[in-house]
Design a protein around this motif. Structure first.
Motif, mmCIF file in Angstrom:
data_model
loop_
_atom_site.group_PDB
_atom_site.id
_atom_site.type_symbol
_atom_site.label_atom_id
_atom_site.label_comp_id
_atom_site.label_asym_id
_atom_site.label_seq_id
_atom_site.Cartn_x
_atom_site.Cartn_y
_atom_site.Cartn_z
ATOM 1 N N UNK A 1 0.862 -1.186 0.000
ATOM 2 C CA UNK A 1 0.000 0.000 0.000
ATOM 3 C C UNK A 1 0.896 1.231 0.000
ATOM 4 N N UNK A 2 0.752 2.053 -1.023
ATOM 5 C CA UNK A 2 1.588 3.252 -1.136
ATOM 6 C C UNK A 2 1.383 4.158 0.073
ATOM 7 N N UNK B 1 -1.482 -6.111 -10.987
ATOM 8 C CA UNK B 1 -0.309 -6.678 -11.667
ATOM 9 C C UNK B 1 0.988 -6.215 -11.005
ATOM 10 N N UNK B 2 1.009 -4.952 -10.568
ATOM 11 C CA UNK B 2 2.200 -4.414 -9.912
ATOM 12 C C UNK B 2 2.144 -4.581 -8.388
ATOM 13 N N UNK B 3 1.065 -5.203 -7.898
ATOM 14 C CA UNK B 3 0.860 -5.362 -6.452
ATOM 15 C C UNK B 3 0.993 -4.009 -5.754
ATOM 16 N N UNK B 4 0.238 -3.043 -6.252
ATOM 17 C CA UNK B 4 0.306 -1.692 -5.706
ATOM 18 C C UNK B 4 -1.096 -1.200 -5.394
ATOM 19 N N UNK B 5 -1.313 -0.904 -4.114
ATOM 20 C CA UNK B 5 -2.585 -0.371 -3.653
ATOM 21 C C UNK B 5 -2.377 1.062 -3.207
ATOM 22 N N UNK B 6 -3.439 1.862 -3.292
ATOM 23 C CA UNK B 6 -3.353 3.275 -2.955
ATOM 24 C C UNK B 6 -4.134 3.619 -1.679
ATOM 25 N N UNK B 7 -4.721 2.617 -1.064
ATOM 26 C CA UNK B 7 -5.443 2.785 0.199
ATOM 27 C C UNK B 7 -5.630 1.410 0.816
ATOM 28 N N UNK B 8 -5.793 1.394 2.140
ATOM 29 C CA UNK B 8 -6.067 0.118 2.814
ATOM 30 C C UNK B 8 -7.577 -0.144 2.750
#
Length: 227
Positions: A77-78, A144-151
């Motif tokens: 998560x960013x 695909x990049x395993x990138x989240x912007x919020x929990x």
């Protein structure tokens, strides 16, 4: 004097509205402080066993202790930390008996390479949290990049085949460097009402000054001339 009445009323009414908004924010500040005091009591209370059916209203920020297996892989998560820079929170599944819950292990910088998070017979002390990180402008996760912007607890639970219950780690029984836990505390819960109040009161002061300046200019112009 009649030509001064409308701008004077406009100035006074506008200032009154701005001052009332400032007073409202002060009232909200008092309310929020009482809420934060209650939350702090939950956060720092002796940890208890994980409830069978955690409830967002009654169990939010409750201190709990669980023992089980931390499983790989993790979701990223960013996030960003002051004086540290950008990085990620790591969210893993933790198998507690027959239950699969979510575990927020903590923060790593973008340059650090954490382990996947396979820890057997691990004990974690932390707090139950249902974050409100996501809003209408939050992008959808890049799976695909395993990138989240919020929990997004519900969405993460669906991806990881777990129940929508998240524990934010405070202490762990396993060595997890370079991951730094980000335990819940009242500092991490926003309380901006004082800043909002100062803003409204400042705008009221500016409004009154500009009203006085406008009326002063009117006094120095002959009646009937254009402004």
């Amino acid at each position: 004097m009649r030509r001064f009445i409308i701008p004077l009323l406009f100035g006074l009414i506008g200032a009154a509205v701005l001052i009332s908004l400032g007073v409202w924010q002060i009232q909200r500040l008092t309310w929020k402080e009482s809420i934060l005091t209650e939350i702090e009591g939950r956060v720092t209370a002796p940890p208890v066993a994980l409830p069978d059916t955690p409830d967002v209203e009654t169990d939010k920020y409750r201190a709990v202790v669980v023992t089980g297996d931390v499983l790989a892989p993790y979701l990223r998560v960013l996030d960003s930390r002051k004086r540290i820079g950008p990085g990620y929170r790591l969210i893993n599944v933790m198998q507690v008996g027959e239950r699969r819950i979510l575990l927020d292990r903590g923060f790593v910088t973008q340059d650090e390479q954490p382990t996947e998070g396979r820890y057997a017979d691990a004990t974690v002390t932390g707090n139950l949290v249902w974050p409100d990180d996501k809003n209408s402008s939050t992008p959808e996760p890049d799976l695909e990049q395993n990138l989240w912007f919020a929990r997004d607890v519900d969405a993460m639970a669906a991806v990881l085949d777990a129940e929508p219950t998240l524990i934010v780690a405070r202490e762990t029984s396993f060595y997890d460097t370079p991951v730094t836990p980000l335990p819940v505390d009242r500092i991490s819960i926003p309380n901006d009402h004082l800043e909002y109040a100062i803003t409204w009161f400042s705008l009221a002061a500016i409004w009154l000054v500009m009203t006085g300046y406008f009326i002063r200019r009117m006094r120095h112009k002959p009646e009937g001339t254009e402004t």
